[in-house]
Design an enzyme around this catalytic site. Structure first.
Site, PDB file in Angstrom:
ATOM      1  N   GLY A  94       0.807  -1.221   0.000  1.00  0.00           N
ATOM      2  CA  GLY A  94       0.000   0.000   0.000  1.00  0.00           C
ATOM      3  C   GLY A  94       0.835   1.263   0.000  1.00  0.00           C
ATOM      4  N   ASP A 118      11.170  -6.578   0.837  1.00  0.00           N
ATOM      5  CA  ASP A 118      10.523  -7.266   1.957  1.00  0.00           C
ATOM      6  C   ASP A 118      11.157  -8.635   2.101  1.00  0.00           C
ATOM      7  OD1 ASP A 118       7.780  -6.697   3.676  1.00  0.00           O
ATOM      8  OD2 ASP A 118       8.279  -8.834   3.516  1.00  0.00           O
ATOM      9  N   ARG A 131       5.038 -12.530   0.927  1.00  0.00           N
ATOM     10  CA  ARG A 131       4.509 -11.169   0.973  1.00  0.00           C
ATOM     11  C   ARG A 131       4.994 -10.348  -0.213  1.00  0.00           C
ATOM     12  NH1 ARG A 131       2.596  -8.829   5.611  1.00  0.00           N
ATOM     13  NH2 ARG A 131       3.916  -6.977   5.344  1.00  0.00           N
ATOM     14  N   GLY A 164      15.974  -7.022   5.619  1.00  0.00           N
ATOM     15  CA  GLY A 164      16.132  -5.575   5.739  1.00  0.00           C
ATOM     16  C   GLY A 164      17.200  -5.153   6.722  1.00  0.00           C
ATOM     17  N   CYS A 181       1.904   0.008  13.212  1.00  0.00           N
ATOM     18  CA  CYS A 181       0.450   0.080  13.445  1.00  0.00           C
ATOM     19  C   CYS A 181       0.149  -0.441  14.841  1.00  0.00           C
ATOM     20  CB  CYS A 181      -0.324  -0.685  12.371  1.00  0.00           C
ATOM     21  SG  CYS A 181       0.287  -2.332  12.013  1.00  0.00           S
TER      22      CYS A 181
END
Length: 395
Positions: free
Chosen positions: A200, A218, A223, A250, A322
């Site tokens: 997104g 990623d 994913r 990462g 989040c």
């Protein structure tokens, strides 16, 4: 009597010997386990009630209710009437009015975001910038995201393809756009999305129309496949072929391409608080993932450090989660600043993003007592988030 008991036969008149204890271990093994959603909610009740105090009941209710979405318009789609269609439904683009609010705000900030409740951070650990540059460049970078007004729980229709098969908009938590706006991508910037899947924020970066040097990474191959699907569904071939998609760990990026990028987005794995209280599948509060959950702050620190090392001097990093957890948010920022200074001799400055609360207070509910960065709180009238984001500058 003793002989009868040893042979397992009951003495006369006492009936059969009770046998339930022979099966006690089996009963314990098959007893219903506490669902991970309940474990998550209990954990949040204990920790977030102390952090958010009287705000926690409303935040809790928001987490347990249906999430609100925004429609990120696809500027690559040939469908041109989508904005008008959404406006007829009383949806508005929450991004485009922001410059008007900024122009009228002067030097002040909203009462909620006045910062009176913010705790001072030790000067030797974190340096907070006085004021960030205006957001006009990022706000006017073609990103358009429509949301329904506060209290309006209307759902968006599913996205539709145009004649070339590109979908007209992408449904996402509108608060997820805030880290992208904070990154403030400029023309010719080399940009890294370090934890890009499911895609997104990568898609939002491309919607700016100026992000022509983009690396999307990623560690999860599954994913990453989802990221490819998003790019294929929303982005024309000639544009998506300019995006470099990788599946490296990462944490190693600082060694792979250190000092390369102008802007780095580090949207780290976290407890995903809303998912944790609502979904059983892939829940980090499952008992077999306890160790993984406990190690999250360390993983987040390592990823943020990799992002800092990947930037050029003068470059900027936006860190986001989040989660409502200070251990995954402000504490990670503080520790990263300290590690950068002591282990790498790199000075890192935390940028002030308090003007975001003024620009977007009509759409989101912000937590005014966040010590570093900004935190969007779920609320029944504006049920976005949680979304934490903080901007760092490598000096």
């Amino acid at each position: 009597m003793l002989l009868l008991l040893r042979r397992g036969r009951p003495p006369p008149g006492l009936g059969p010997a009770p046998r339930r204890y022979r099966y006690k271990e089996k009963w314990a093994a098959t007893a219903p386990r506490i669902p991970p959603t309940r474990l998550a909610l209990h954990h949040f009740d204990v920790t977030y009630s102390l952090q958010l105090r009287d705000r926690w009941p409303s935040v809790r209710a928001g987490l347990l209710c249906e999430q609100k979405y925004g429609a990120l318009l696809n500027n690559f789609s040939a469908v041109r009437h989508v904005a008008q269609e959404l406006e007829l439904l009383n949806a508005t683009d929450f991004v485009s009015p922001a410059p008007k609010k900024e122009a009228g705000r002067g030097d002040g900030v909203s009462p909620e975001g006045s910062g009176e409740g913010r705790t001072a951070v030790r000067a030797e650990t974190v340096t907070q910038a006085g004021t960030s540059p205006p957001l006009r460049a990022s706000i006017r970078s073609n990103i358009r995201c429509y949301t329904f007004p506060r209290g309006d729980i209307t759902r968006f229709r599913p996205a539709r393809p145009d004649t070339l098969g590109l979908l007209d908009y992408y449904l996402m938590d509108a608060a997820s756009l805030l880290p992208v706006l904070a990154l403030n991508v400029q023309p010719d910037d080399f940009v890294l999305d370090l934890c890009a899947a499911p895609g997104g924020k990568t898609l939002a970066l491309l919607q700016t129309g100026i992000c022509v040097h983009l690396a999307a990474n990623d560690v999860s191959i599954s994913r990453t496949k989802r990221l490819y699907q998003i790019l294929h569904s929303y982005v024309p071939r000639e544009i998506r072929e300019t995006v470099r998609v990788t599946s490296y760990d990462g944490r190693d990026w600082g060694q792979l391409e250190g000092g390369t990028f102008h802007k780095v987005l580090v949207d780290v794995p976290c407890t995903t608080d809303r998912h944790s209280v609502m979904e059983q599948d892939n829940n980090i509060f499952h008992r077999r993932r306890t160790k993984e959950r406990q190690m999250l702050p360390m993983l987040q620190l390592q990823l943020l450090m990799a992002g800092i090392l990947a930037t050029k001097p003068g470059g900027e990093v936006v860190y986001s989660t989040c989660s409502l957890s200070p251990l995954q948010n402000e504490h990670v920022i503080e520790r990263a600043v300290e590690v950068a200074e002591t282990q790498y001799n790199i000075s890192v400055q935390v940028e002030d993003l308090s003007h975001f609360r003024t620009l977007f207070q009509d759409t989101f509910s912000f937590f005014s007592d966040c010590r570093l960065g900004e935190l969007v709180l779920p609320h029944l009238t504006a049920n976005f988030g949680p979304m934490y984001f903080c901007k760092l500058r490598r000096m």
